[in-house]
Design a protein around this motif. Structure first.
Motif, PDB file in Angstrom:
ATOM      1  N   ARG A 199       0.839  -1.198   0.000  1.00  0.00           N
ATOM      2  CA  ARG A 199       0.000   0.000   0.000  1.00  0.00           C
ATOM      3  C   ARG A 199       0.872   1.246   0.000  1.00  0.00           C
ATOM      4  N   PRO A 200       0.394   2.328  -0.591  1.00  0.00           N
ATOM      5  CA  PRO A 200       1.159   3.583  -0.569  1.00  0.00           C
ATOM      6  C   PRO A 200       1.393   4.041   0.874  1.00  0.00           C
ATOM      7  N   ARG A 201       2.554   4.629   1.110  1.00  0.00           N
ATOM      8  CA  ARG A 201       2.889   5.119   2.446  1.00  0.00           C
ATOM      9  C   ARG A 201       2.500   6.594   2.543  1.00  0.00           C
TER      10      ARG A 201
END
Length: 313
Positions: A279-281
């Motif tokens: 997942r994007p941080r």
């Protein structure tokens, strides 16, 4: 043949019976008759191939297997409630909600101080800080229940990214007026006559403590076993004995009339922030990491270098 899948209603019935410890009370709660509830429990037992309940002195008593199943049911139930809260938050358009987890060592001291820094810096939004045991960290991240987890536990998983926050040694926490409280450091051997409040060897703290004892050639004799940092500190406050913790857990212990003395030749304990690579941080994670490092830098000045911030990406 594969095991037949349990129905949600079966799990609900089992959970209510365990919670009420009474067929009568459970039937009333579920809105069914007691005979029908007894039939439902018997069918569940037949499906599982085990007895879930017995009667001793006329009282309903769960078996050991039922207790273990109930622990798993409660864990999943709590996670489902967390998921429900997250869904409603998104549905309300609350995009500024930041949900993350922390294990007790980091969650007790570093996290509150870091959130205070974010608050003073004007960071807006709603924060959910979930207290997690080590065993739940992977699922928490992989299933997206939270954005990150702050912990001293190492996670070896290719889909989990780890950022080091700070390093610290172990300290012995004792009452402030203890005979050893004024020492610059203490060796494990010097604690042999003390009542040691400590952790099992399979826990994160236990592993670090055992390795430090091996380095010194001493033998750890634990008088009181605990599972949580909070319990260890509470027992020390009651003058039951002394405990060995990571320095992060011992921050501000002087306010509770306790002293933290470094353990000589201690292993290094790292504080981490774990995130999922799937997942994007978000930038909120970066902000939390920066705040945690700032706190670690400040605490380094108060602990004479026992806590050292890590600035590597």
């Amino acid at each position: 043949m594969a095991n037949p899948k349990l129905k949600e209603r079966q799990i609900e019935i089992f959970r209510i019976v365990m919670a009420t410890n009474s067929l009568t009370a459970a039937a009333r709660h579920l809105g069914v008759s007691q005979p029908n509830l007894s039939i439902a429990i018997k069918r569940l037992e037949d499906q599982l191939g085990i007895a879930l309940f017995g009667r001793i002195g006329g009282k309903l008593v769960p078996t050991q297997e039922a207790q273990l199943i109930f622990e798993e049911v409660e864990r999943v139930h709590q996670q489902a409630e967390m998921l429900s809260d997250s869904i409603y938050s998104i549905a309300r358009g609350n995009a500024s909600t930041f949900r993350f987890g922390a294990t007790p060592s980091i969650g007790m001291r570093l996290i509150p101080k870091a959130l205070r820094r974010l608050q003073l810096a004007g960071a807006a939004g709603t924060y959910y800080c979930d207290s997690l045991p080590q065993r739940d960290i992977r699922d928490y991240l992989l299933f997206g229940r939270g954005t990150c987890v702050a912990t001293i536990a190492r996670i070896d998983d290719p889909v989990i990214e780890t950022t080091a926050i700070a390093e610290a040694g172990l300290v012995c926490v004792m009452p402030a007026d203890h005979r050893l409280a004024g020492r610059a450091s203490i060796s494990p051997a010097e604690l042999s006559e003390e009542t040691l409040i400590s952790f099992g060897s399979t826990t994160t703290h236990g592993l670090y403590i055992d390795e430090t004892y091996r380095r010194s050639g001493a033998v750890r004799n634990t008088a009181v076993y605990v599972h949580f940092v909070e319990a260890a500190l509470s027992f020390v406050a009651e003058r039951i004995g002394v405990t060995i913790l990571d320095a992060f857990s011992a921050i501000d212990c002087a306010t509770a009339r306790m002293a933290a003395v470094p353990i000589a030749n201690s292993v290094s304990v790292s504080a981490y922030v774990h995130t999922s690579r799937l997942r994007p941080r978000p930038t909120t994670v970066e902000s939390l990491i920066m705040a945690l490092r700032d706190v670690a830098l400040r605490e380094s000045n108060f602990t004479n270098g026992i806590i050292k911030p890590c600035n590597d990406p």
